[in-house]
Write an enzyme that holds these catalytic residues in place. Structure first.
Site, mmCIF file in Angstrom:
data_model
loop_
_atom_site.group_PDB
_atom_site.id
_atom_site.type_symbol
_atom_site.label_atom_id
_atom_site.label_comp_id
_atom_site.label_asym_id
_atom_site.label_seq_id
_atom_site.Cartn_x
_atom_site.Cartn_y
_atom_site.Cartn_z
ATOM 1 N N GLY A 30 1.036 -1.527 0.067
ATOM 2 C CA GLY A 30 0.050 -0.533 -0.025
ATOM 3 C C GLY A 30 0.813 1.614 -0.172
ATOM 4 N N SER A 73 7.511 6.189 -3.940
ATOM 5 C CA SER A 73 6.020 5.034 -4.617
ATOM 6 C C SER A 73 6.182 4.873 -5.409
ATOM 7 C CB SER A 73 4.157 4.555 -3.085
ATOM 8 O OG SER A 73 4.108 3.770 -4.226
ATOM 9 N N SER A 74 5.673 3.648 -5.833
ATOM 10 C CA SER A 74 5.627 3.154 -7.629
ATOM 11 C C SER A 74 4.299 3.771 -8.024
ATOM 12 C CB SER A 74 6.045 1.460 -7.877
ATOM 13 O OG SER A 74 4.616 1.230 -7.461
ATOM 14 N N GLU A 75 4.057 3.573 -7.163
ATOM 15 C CA GLU A 75 2.128 4.132 -7.687
ATOM 16 C C GLU A 75 2.042 6.010 -7.422
ATOM 17 O OE1 GLU A 75 0.735 2.149 -9.262
ATOM 18 O OE2 GLU A 75 0.444 0.550 -7.794
ATOM 19 N N HIS A 94 -3.768 4.061 -1.442
ATOM 20 C CA HIS A 94 -4.119 2.981 -1.959
ATOM 21 C C HIS A 94 -3.917 1.606 -1.170
ATOM 22 C CE1 HIS A 94 -3.523 0.475 -5.247
ATOM 23 N NE2 HIS A 94 -2.308 0.126 -4.795
ATOM 24 N N HIS A 96 -4.333 -2.710 -0.593
ATOM 25 C CA HIS A 96 -4.600 -4.781 -1.441
ATOM 26 C C HIS A 96 -5.318 -5.326 -0.653
ATOM 27 C CE1 HIS A 96 -0.625 -4.217 -3.961
ATOM 28 N NE2 HIS A 96 -1.480 -2.884 -4.192
ATOM 29 N N TYR A 115 -26.461 0.501 2.303
ATOM 30 C CA TYR A 115 -27.168 2.126 1.745
ATOM 31 C C TYR A 115 -25.609 2.216 2.353
ATOM 32 C CZ TYR A 115 -26.998 2.314 6.855
ATOM 33 O OH TYR A 115 -26.302 2.990 8.389
ATOM 34 N N HIS A 157 -5.377 -6.049 -8.428
ATOM 35 C CA HIS A 157 -4.961 -4.826 -8.557
ATOM 36 C C HIS A 157 -5.628 -4.633 -6.423
ATOM 37 C CE1 HIS A 157 -2.112 -1.848 -8.597
ATOM 38 N NE2 HIS A 157 -2.151 -1.806 -7.429
ATOM 39 N N TYR A 210 -26.642 14.828 8.451
ATOM 40 C CA TYR A 210 -25.824 14.557 9.397
ATOM 41 C C TYR A 210 -24.594 15.315 9.165
ATOM 42 C CZ TYR A 210 -29.273 10.606 9.533
ATOM 43 O OH TYR A 210 -30.158 9.844 9.158
#
Length: 219
Positions: A30, A73-75, A94, A96, A115, A157, A210
């Protein structure tokens, strides 16, 4: 490093460790980012979370320039592109998580089986098409799947959750994994009934009344 800068960096480290403790992530798969100044701070690549120091969190400018002693991060690409496309987003998580990833492996979205799907902003949680991790193609798919949404799945992924704060994005990540687990369980019995778009809109309006706040649980 200013005090506020250090606080944000430490919050990212704490959230990375919390992801694994909550069971919504494994190892270092992550990654987490927070909007900061003229860019973002993001967790580094392939570094055990419990060894991270504030100085290890990487700063990346909107132009993609990096300032850090470790690679990001590679992401990093979809973190950057999401924040550039969505000014209201201040944090991206992010991970997994097992059930989100299971649903994403099957290329399914999470429909309105409960809901609480409304907390992600609409009547479903989309599944972005598969693309290789870290690529511009995956980033484009993620940005599109998050259009008017706060969470999405990534085929074969994992998942992404966004928020106006890191606390909110973390809370949402847990809620989305809970929905995925419920959906997976319902599918063991059969195709579950789905709430109408009208009812989901009704729920979204009621949740707004709310005054949903960072890290609050809805209803």
């Amino acid at each position: 490093m200013t005090v506020s800068d250090r606080d944000v960096r430490q919050a990212i480290i704490d959230a990375c460790i919390e992801m694994n403790a909550l069971g919504i992530n494994q190892g270092t798969s992550g990654n987490i980012s927070c909007r900061h100044g003229e860019g973002m701070l993001i967790s580094p690549t392939s570094t055990p979370y419990d060894t991270l120091q504030p100085e290890d969190i990487v700063f990346m400018g909107w132009d993609g320039e990096v300032d850090g002693r470790l690679p990001p991060s590679s992401e990093w690409r979809f973190h950057l592109d999401i924040m550039k496309a969505r000014p209201e987003v201040n944090a991206v998580v992010h991970a997994h998580p097992t059930y989100c990833t299971t649903i994403a492996i099957m290329g399914r979205k999470i429909p309105a089986i409960h809901y609480m799907v409304a907390v992600a902003g609409g009547s479903d949680i989309r599944c972005a098409p598969y693309a290789t991790f870290g690529t511009a193609e995956l980033s484009a798919h993620a940005v599109e799947a998050l259009r008017d949404r706060k969470a999405c799945l990534l085929a074969q992924h994992g998942m992404i959750a966004v928020g106006s704060s890191l606390a909110q994005a973390m809370w949402l990540a847990v809620e989305v994994e809970t929905l995925a687990r419920q959906y997976h369980g319902a599918l063991q019995i059969g195709e579950p009934p789905i709430l109408s778009d009208e009812e989901v809109e009704n729920v979204i309006k009621r949740m707004a009344s709310y005054g949903l706040r960072d890290n609050d649980a809805a209803a």
